[in-house]
Design an enzyme around this catalytic site. Sequence first.
Site, PDB file in Angstrom:
ATOM      1  CG  HIS A 163    -124.265 -51.291 -65.283  1.00 17.30           C
ATOM      2  ND1 HIS A 163    -123.873 -52.598 -65.115  1.00 17.30           N
ATOM      3  CD2 HIS A 163    -124.796 -51.231 -66.522  1.00 17.30           C
ATOM      4  CE1 HIS A 163    -124.136 -53.289 -66.211  1.00 17.30           C
ATOM      5  NE2 HIS A 163    -124.691 -52.477 -67.085  1.00 17.30           N
ATOM      6  CG  ASP A 371    -120.570 -49.295 -55.392  1.00 12.75           C
ATOM      7  OD1 ASP A 371    -120.786 -49.228 -56.615  1.00 12.75           O
ATOM      8  OD2 ASP A 371    -119.493 -49.690 -54.912  1.00 12.75           O
TER       9      ASP A 371
HETATM   10  P1  ADQ Z   1    -117.562 -50.297 -60.622  1.00 12.70           P
HETATM   11  O1  ADQ Z   1    -117.784 -48.978 -59.978  1.00 12.70           O
HETATM   12  O2  ADQ Z   1    -116.378 -50.392 -61.486  1.00 12.70           O
HETATM   13  O3  ADQ Z   1    -118.854 -50.802 -61.417  1.00 12.70           O
HETATM   14  P2  ADQ Z   1    -117.549 -52.863 -59.025  1.00 12.70           P
HETATM   15  O4  ADQ Z   1    -118.939 -53.358 -59.077  1.00 12.70           O
HETATM   16  O5  ADQ Z   1    -116.922 -53.078 -57.699  1.00 12.70           O
HETATM   17  O6  ADQ Z   1    -117.418 -51.313 -59.341  1.00 12.70           O
HETATM   18  O7  ADQ Z   1    -116.712 -53.601 -60.118  1.00 12.70           O
HETATM   19  C1  ADQ Z   1    -115.322 -53.453 -60.216  1.00 12.70           C
HETATM   20  C2  ADQ Z   1    -114.733 -54.638 -60.969  1.00 12.70           C
HETATM   21  O8  ADQ Z   1    -113.377 -54.331 -61.253  1.00 12.70           O
HETATM   22  C3  ADQ Z   1    -114.744 -55.918 -60.143  1.00 12.70           C
HETATM   23  O9  ADQ Z   1    -115.095 -56.996 -60.959  1.00 12.70           O
HETATM   24  C4  ADQ Z   1    -113.298 -56.028 -59.648  1.00 12.70           C
HETATM   25  O10 ADQ Z   1    -112.845 -57.355 -59.511  1.00 12.70           O
HETATM   26  C5  ADQ Z   1    -112.521 -55.331 -60.733  1.00 12.70           C
HETATM   27  N1  ADQ Z   1    -111.319 -54.708 -60.154  1.00 12.70           N
HETATM   28  C6  ADQ Z   1    -111.254 -53.838 -59.136  1.00 12.70           C
HETATM   29  N2  ADQ Z   1    -109.967 -53.519 -58.857  1.00 12.70           N
HETATM   30  C7  ADQ Z   1    -109.209 -54.201 -59.716  1.00 12.70           C
HETATM   31  C8  ADQ Z   1    -107.796 -54.302 -59.955  1.00 12.70           C
HETATM   32  N3  ADQ Z   1    -106.885 -53.619 -59.241  1.00 12.70           N
HETATM   33  N4  ADQ Z   1    -107.384 -55.107 -60.952  1.00 12.70           N
HETATM   34  C9  ADQ Z   1    -108.276 -55.791 -61.691  1.00 12.70           C
HETATM   35  N5  ADQ Z   1    -109.597 -55.743 -61.526  1.00 12.70           N
HETATM   36  C10 ADQ Z   1    -110.065 -54.951 -60.563  1.00 12.70           C
HETATM   37  C11 ADQ Z   1    -120.132 -50.240 -61.771  1.00 12.70           C
HETATM   38  C12 ADQ Z   1    -120.984 -49.753 -60.601  1.00 12.70           C
HETATM   39  C13 ADQ Z   1    -121.153 -50.871 -59.587  1.00 12.70           C
HETATM   40  C14 ADQ Z   1    -121.754 -52.102 -60.268  1.00 12.70           C
HETATM   41  C15 ADQ Z   1    -120.994 -52.452 -61.532  1.00 12.70           C
HETATM   42  C16 ADQ Z   1    -121.716 -53.527 -62.330  1.00 12.70           C
HETATM   43  O11 ADQ Z   1    -120.391 -48.622 -60.001  1.00 12.70           O
HETATM   44  O12 ADQ Z   1    -121.985 -50.461 -58.509  1.00 12.70           O
HETATM   45  O13 ADQ Z   1    -121.689 -53.202 -59.366  1.00 12.70           O
HETATM   46  O14 ADQ Z   1    -120.853 -51.327 -62.382  1.00 12.70           O
HETATM   47  O15 ADQ Z   1    -123.026 -53.180 -62.609  1.00 12.70           O
END
Ligand code: ADQ
Length: 467
Positions: A163, A371
């Site tokens: 990921h 990312d």
């Molecule tokens: P993450 O680094 O966690 O994921 P991201 O892809 O942005 O980053 O996903 C975060 C998730 O958490 C989103 O669905 C978002 O809605 C949720 N979220 C963020 N802040 C929140 C809050 N305060 N309350 C509730 N929910 C919240 C890792 C990798 C990414 C990749 C994903 C999936 O780092 O690059 O996109 O896995 O493969």
Amino acid sequence: MTVRSSFVVVANRLPVDEVTTDEGRQWRRSPGGLVTALHPVLAEHKGTWVGWAGGTGEEAPEPFDLEGIHIHPVPLTANDLERYYEGMSNATIWPLYHDAVETPVFKRRWRESYRQVNARFAEAAAEVAAEGATVWIQDYQLQLVPAMLRERRPDLKIGFFLHIPFPPIELFMQMPFRAEILRGLLGADLIGFQQRLAAQNFVRLARHLLGLRYEGQVIDVDGRPVKAGAFPISIDVAEMERMAADPAVQARAKQIRAELGDPRMVILGVDRLDYTKGIELRLKAFRELLSDGKLSVPEAVMVQVATPSRERVEHYQTLRVKVEREVGRINGEFGRVGVPAVHYLHQSYSRTELAALYCAADVMMVTPLRDGMNLVAKEYVAARADTGGALVLSEFAGAATELRQSFLCNPHDPDGVKEALLRAVHVEHPEARRRMRLMQRHLRTHDVGHWARSFLNELGVPDVEAA
Ligand code: ADQ
């Protein structure tokens, strides 16, 4: 008796949370893109999910069934959590794979724990997989599992998906047990990455480090073909569209704007509090624009949601201090009584509250230094079916490959970030709508179900149409 499944998912975390209700303690399916994508395939195949249930007892909870899926918990002790998870996974591999934007920490005892825990996951997967089953292993915490599992069960079809980014050779070579990690991954039949460049880094590394030949994206591992490919992950687009269109969410979005003092411009950031996400540089860009007089409070306000994350890892403690200092500095200089310039929320939110925040924001800032994908960017676009809003997006997020109509910027160039933010703030409505529509059209055909189907089709899993 252990249930044996023809489809098994292995991930560090199980897709369940333990909750206390009137009927006592119960398991509930946790929200999340991965489980949404995989649930139909798992249910169709009476599949099993192997992972950690949270908690640090010596014994894991007994396996159980939830909504048509077998849940098979693997235990992690407090010691494992400190060394395998917080140490090796999140203080060594995570920074190294993200361009070493923080210095990776290398410790021998973490490595040993990583091996032990990976072996435990491989053992559990070997136990629950039926003859000839497909096993799909997820992410950087479990890179040794493919080879460990193949050794135990050569009959299985093994997929792995990373990921996070996969670094260029020069960076990966810093890893002390680099060949072991690479061989671990090469135990799979198919290795999926978010980006084509990451898949290329991987095949080149296989030649560089182990002298393996490859043709196209297929590596020859002692006569066994191992394929590397790009499978950009996505979100449940229909669900986000539905949520954002819900009158209750719309009303909440209006209320949020009112609570912010009905500013002309709401600028939003939503991230895990992680140093890869570029939260500080975004705040700095906002501060400089206020200072230059290009933006002013209360016409423009910023909301930064920063979900608590990995709070016991030192890099994260330092980051929190830096971010909170910057927020304090901006509010001290540019806020007024009852009118802060930055609303900073170090909290977790429900999916509907997040959807309301997306609907309330005129400009969304997603500015990671690196990312794998970034789902927040995709969620924002999907939430704006009203085709309002503008997205500022870092070129260093995987999502930038697909969301070409966003306001792209180089997060390492502060002036470039400021410029992209100003362009998004001042974009004319018809132009903003045109950009949003094009990105929405792309996402509708490239949702998380499409991601899972593409990967499993490539792996040769029958019947994935059900997904
Ligand atoms: P993450 O680094 O966690 O994921 P991201 O892809 O942005 O980053 O996903 C975060 C998730 O958490 C989103 O669905 C978002 O809605 C949720 N979220 C963020 N802040 C929140 C809050 N305060 N309350 C509730 N929910 C919240 C890792 C990798 C990414 C990749 C994903 C999936 O780092 O690059 O996109 O896995 O493969």
